[in-house]
Structures are given as C-alpha cells and as structure tokens.
Motif scaffolding. Structure first.
Motif, short mmCIF file in Angstrom:
data_model
loop_
_atom_site.label_atom_id
_atom_site.label_comp_id
_atom_site.label_asym_id
_atom_site.label_seq_id
_atom_site.Cartn_x
_atom_site.Cartn_y
_atom_site.Cartn_z
N UNK A 83 138.96 34.99 66.36
CA UNK A 83 139.38 35.13 64.96
C UNK A 83 140.74 34.47 64.72
N UNK A 84 140.81 33.19 65.02
CA UNK A 84 142.01 32.39 64.74
C UNK A 84 141.61 31.34 63.70
N UNK A 85 141.59 31.70 62.43
CA UNK A 85 141.01 30.83 61.40
C UNK A 85 141.77 29.54 61.15
N UNK A 86 143.05 29.49 61.53
CA UNK A 86 143.85 28.29 61.24
C UNK A 86 144.30 27.54 62.48
N UNK A 87 143.81 27.92 63.65
CA UNK A 87 144.17 27.21 64.87
C UNK A 87 143.51 25.83 64.87
N UNK A 88 144.33 24.78 64.87
CA UNK A 88 143.84 23.42 64.80
C UNK A 88 144.00 22.64 66.10
N UNK A 89 145.01 23.00 66.88
CA UNK A 89 145.34 22.20 68.06
C UNK A 89 145.67 23.10 69.24
N UNK A 90 145.09 22.75 70.38
CA UNK A 90 145.41 23.41 71.64
C UNK A 90 145.64 22.31 72.67
N UNK A 91 146.89 22.08 72.99
CA UNK A 91 147.25 20.98 73.88
C UNK A 91 147.72 21.50 75.23
N UNK A 92 147.91 20.58 76.16
CA UNK A 92 148.39 20.92 77.49
C UNK A 92 149.89 21.11 77.51
N UNK A 93 150.45 21.18 78.71
CA UNK A 93 151.87 21.43 78.90
C UNK A 93 152.54 20.14 79.35
N UNK A 94 153.22 19.47 78.40
CA UNK A 94 153.89 18.20 78.70
C UNK A 94 152.93 17.19 79.32
N UNK A 95 151.70 17.20 78.83
CA UNK A 95 150.73 16.23 79.30
C UNK A 95 150.09 16.55 80.63
N UNK A 96 150.44 17.71 81.22
CA UNK A 96 149.89 18.06 82.53
C UNK A 96 148.74 19.06 82.38
N UNK A 97 148.02 19.26 83.49
CA UNK A 97 146.97 20.26 83.50
C UNK A 97 147.58 21.66 83.38
N UNK A 98 146.87 22.53 82.70
CA UNK A 98 147.35 23.90 82.52
C UNK A 98 146.26 24.86 83.00
N UNK A 99 146.67 26.11 83.16
CA UNK A 99 145.73 27.16 83.54
C UNK A 99 144.90 26.76 84.76
N UNK A 100 145.54 26.43 85.87
CA UNK A 100 144.82 25.87 87.02
C UNK A 100 143.86 26.83 87.69
N UNK A 101 144.01 28.16 87.44
CA UNK A 101 143.13 29.13 88.07
C UNK A 101 142.35 29.95 87.05
N UNK A 102 142.23 29.44 85.85
CA UNK A 102 141.49 30.15 84.82
C UNK A 102 140.00 30.19 85.16
N UNK A 103 139.44 31.40 85.21
CA UNK A 103 138.02 31.56 85.53
C UNK A 103 137.15 31.67 84.29
N UNK A 104 137.65 32.35 83.25
CA UNK A 104 136.81 32.64 82.09
C UNK A 104 137.58 32.36 80.80
N UNK A 105 136.93 31.65 79.88
CA UNK A 105 137.50 31.36 78.56
C UNK A 105 136.48 31.71 77.49
N UNK A 106 136.94 32.45 76.48
CA UNK A 106 136.12 32.77 75.31
C UNK A 106 136.81 32.23 74.07
N UNK A 107 136.11 31.45 73.28
CA UNK A 107 136.60 30.95 71.99
C UNK A 107 135.60 31.42 70.94
#
Length: 496
Positions: free
Chosen positions: A332-356
């Motif tokens: 329920x993020x109705x205005x979220x338009x952009x989700x970028x990395x961290x200074x161009x690098x990979x992020x969340x290197x051990x993330x197992x589960x993502x729900x959008x």
C-alpha cells in the motif's frame, strides 16, 4: 510466575532467568519433554512426562481438568451456549471464544477477587495485584489507583495502555506522576504496546517515561488513533522522540504516526540490536528512516507520502545497504515511483523474500542477487519486466494484475532454480509464455482465477520435475495436455 511459585534467591537475577533455570532442571530430569523454541529461543511448547502427568493429576484431584478444543466436553459447552462465537484457524483449531454473559457474571461472582474486569468512568482500585500477570485497561476514561501493597507487584509482566487513561499509581510501583510518564519506574520484560498516543500531548511526559533506560524491553509498539486534531500533528514527532527505546530493543512497530519525519533515534547506530521493524499507515511521513543494519524483517505499509527509496534508506557507507536483511514487505505505497540501489551498487545481498503489494506506480526493482521468494501483487504490470535478472528465485507469486493479458517476454527465461510458480487472479490473462518450458526445476505450478486463459502452452510437457499442478477458476480453459509430466504426483482441477 503469576502464582508466586518462582522465588528469587537473591536480588541479582530477574524472575524470568530463575524461571528458565527451573524449566531447564525439570527438562534435565525428564519431568518435561519435547520442548520447542521460537526463533528468539523462547519456549513455545512442551509436554509433561506421562508418569509425572498422571501423578500431578492424582495430587491435584478435582482442581485439574483437561478440555480439548473440539472435544466432546467443549462442544457440549458450545452447544449449550455456555461458550459462544468460537473462531477457528485454517486447521480447524479453536483460537478464540467468549463466555455467555450470564455464565460470565456467575463465574465472576464465584471467583470474587480473583477475577476483575474494570471499565468504568470513575476511580478504580485494583486489589491483589501481587499475582497479576497481565493488566489491560479498556477504552473508557478512568483513573487507575493501585494500593500500597503493590510494592510487591514484581510478578506484573504485561501492561497494555488503551484509550484515554490517566494513571495515578504510587511510587512503590510507578512514579506518582500522571499520564505516560508513570511508565518510568515499571520494570517489565518482553512486549509493551502503547496505543492512542494522541492523548500524550506533552513531549516532556514522553521523555520522563524513560523507555531508553529499560534494557529488558525486547518488543515495543506505538500507535495513534485515526482521528487526530490537525493542531496536534506537529507535536507527535516530539512525543515519539521522547519515547526513545533502549538500544537492546529487537522489534518495533509504529502505527498511524502522523508526523512528516521519523525520530532521529530510529537509526541503525542508535538501535543496533533491532531485527524487525514495521511502519504501518504512517501516511504523512515522506522519508524512510536509515536502518541499513536491520537483520531480519522490514515492513513498510500504508506510507502514502513516500515517493522514492534511495541512498538515505540504506544508511551510511558502513552498513552498505542492509547486508543481513532477510524479509522485506512493501504494501500500500500508492505514490512510490522509484526504488534504486545504493550509490549504484548491489543492495540487500542476503534478502530471501520480497513482497510488493499494491504499489501501482513502481515499475522497476533493483538488482537483488540472492532473492529466493518474490511476491508481486496488484501493482503495475511493467514491474514484471524487471524480473529477468533475479536468477536465484525459487518461488514466484504473480497475483491480482487486473489488466495483464500476456506475460512479458523474458519473464521466465533465466529462472533455472524456480521450483514454485503461482499465477492468481489475473482475469484478462489470455495465455502463458512458451518460456514456461525453460523452468527445468519447477515442482509446483498453480494457476487460479485466470478466466480468459484458453490453453496452456505445449512447452508444459517439458516440465519433467513438476510434481503438483493446481488449476482453479479458469472457466475458459477447454483442454489440458499432460504428456511428458513424468514426475506429476498431484493434479487438482477445480471450478473450471
């Protein structure tokens, strides 16, 4: 503990620690068996040895009775309306019920002082608090007074503050101040939930609650009411600033916060032991806090003002963008338009589960190298096009894409580890991609309520590892070819 059976030998140990030693000794002597623990190491289930159980029942006599939910005795109570409104979980187990009002009144009159429910509009005195394990206050306005004998109330472990309350409790239990500041001397472990914080109008009171001096508080929850006076919105940040918790805090939930910014203490360097954070319906907050060290669960829900997620979210150069986070939920993020990395690098290197879930303006996911389980629900179908690089996926759910007619090219091309695929409630989906045949590791396929789906692709027969096929609510489906599915063990076709 609530009955006073645990007695401290000296003043250096907490009651919970002594109780833990008791439990370990009973387990060592096989009085207690098969103990199970949760993720935090807390005992959640155990059973008594059969011989000890029989001996305990014999000694207890009529004071001991065993009633299983769903058993004959329980069902008789339910049938005779002694117990009402019983609710069950998905497995049919009774999880909630209430006593009939007349039976309830009778039980209270028999129990006397051992049972008390207080919800009045005048001053209330709670007697016999020495053995009270949980103190919960209802929604009416009242003044709570605890007698002097409560200086021995060292068995009180849970306190819920609900509604508009003013507490006036002597210094032997809490400070004699008024309002939320009276929490300052309460030495409780475990979970504390403070609701209706819009009534804590003075930031000084919040500071004097001294939550930051309570190291045994592992779970903390703050929530505000739905209807908050506009004049009070500017003071809520100061209130939350004053409620800074101890660095030992492990889990934090913030609901219905109406501030524009989160407090400065909500950061990795001030909450280094925090493993779970839930920010729910904080609709005016424009920016997420810096919590790059969070190690297990992060839930962001109902934050209408958040438009982008970037460098600030991941923290500083030391944290390097959530190096340990396992589960992330955006809902329920109705205005979220952009989700970028961290200074161009990979992020969340051990993330197992993502729900959008219900993020209609988000069209791109960052590179998530270790992601195993992905759930995409009721969002823009362009989001599906950013999945090509998520090659470590083992489970994928696509649900409630109302306008989706065709799966994007490349969606299923590089997922050699994908073992579970579910496509649900895509009412306009006409066909599945031939890339389905590339999923050599796929073991479970679920297609439900895709009513325009006419045929499954010929490449379905290439799924040599498929063990379970579930098709439900696909009214347009006219034929099904199962040749080549040599490993298929379970086939379910329902409402087609």
């Amino acid at each position: 503990m609530a009955e006073g059976f645990i007695q401290p030998s000296d003043g250096t140990k907490q009651m919970e620690d002594i109780g833990g030693e008791y439990f370990n000794n009973l387990q060592w002597w096989y009085f207690i068996q098969d103990a199970k623990k949760d993720d935090d190491g807390n005992i959640v289930w155990c059973r008594m040895h059969d011989l000890v159980h029989d001996l305990a029942r014999s000694v207890a006599g009529i004071e001991c009775s065993i009633m299983q939910a769903g058993g004959e005795y329980f069902n008789n109570l339910l049938w005779r309306y002694f117990i009402q409104d019983a609710k069950k979980d998905d497995d049919g187990n009774i999880v909630w019920c209430r006593m009939h009002d007349l039976v309830h009144d009778l039980a209270r009159s028999v129990a006397g002082i051992e049972c008390s429910i207080m919800q009045v509009d005048s001053a209330v005195t709670i007697p016999n608090i020495y053995h009270r394990l949980s103190l919960e206050c209802g929604y009416s306005r009242w003044v709570l007074t605890v007698p002097k004998a409560s200086r021995k109330a060292n068995h009180l472990r849970t306190l819920f503050l609900l509604g508009r309350h003013t507490f006036s409790i002597p210094r032997n239990l809490l400070d004699s101040g008024r309002g939320i500041r009276e929490l300052q001397s309460l030495d409780l472990r475990g979970e504390l939930v403070i609701r209706n914080l819009e009534n804590a109008r003075c930031a000084i009171d919040a500071q004097e609650a001294k939550l930051k001096e309570k190291p045994n508080r592992s779970v903390l929850g703050f929530s505000w009411g739905h209807d908050i006076d506009v004049k009070l919105r500017e003071s809520v940040k100061q209130t939350l600033e004053g409620l800074r918790p101890h660095p030992n805090l492990k889990k934090l939930v913030v609901e219905e916060y109406v501030g524009v910014q989160m407090p400065h203490w909500m950061s990795s360097w001030l909450l280094p032991n925090l493993v779970e954070l839930s920010l729910i319906n904080c609709k005016r907050c424009e920016e997420l806090p810096q919590l790059g060290q969070l190690s297990f669960l992060l839930v962001i829900q109902g934050m209408d003002a958040v438009k982008s997620i970037g460098n600030h979210f991941y923290g500083d150069e030391v944290t390097e963008g959530f190096p340990s986070l396992k589960v992330l939920i955006f809902k329920d993020l109705p205005n979220l338009e952009e989700w970028s990395g961290f200074n161009g690098r990979e992020v969340l290197p051990h993330l197992d589960k993502l729900t959008v879930w219900r993020c209609p303006k988000l069209i791109m996911l960052p590179c998530l190298p270790s992601l195993k389980e992905l759930q995409l629900m009721d969002s823009d179908e362009m989001l599906l096009g950013s999945m090509g690089n998520l090659t470590s996926l083992s489970s994928l759910l696509i649900e409630s894409f109302e306008e989706l007619k065709l799966l994007p090219d490349g969606l299923l091309q590089n997922h050699t580890r994908l073992s579970m695929l579910s496509i649900r409630r895509c009412p306009k989906l006409e066909s599945l991609s031939g890339e389905l045949g590339n999923l050599a590791a796929l073991e479970s396929l679920t297609i439900s309520y895709c009513r325009e789906l006419l045929l499954l692709p010929m490449e379905l027969q290439n799924l040599a590892s498929l063990r379970s096929l579930w098709i439900e609510g696909c009214n347009g489906l006219t034929s099904l070819r199962l040749h080549g599915l040599s490993s298929l063990q379970r086939l379910t076709i329902f409402d087609c």
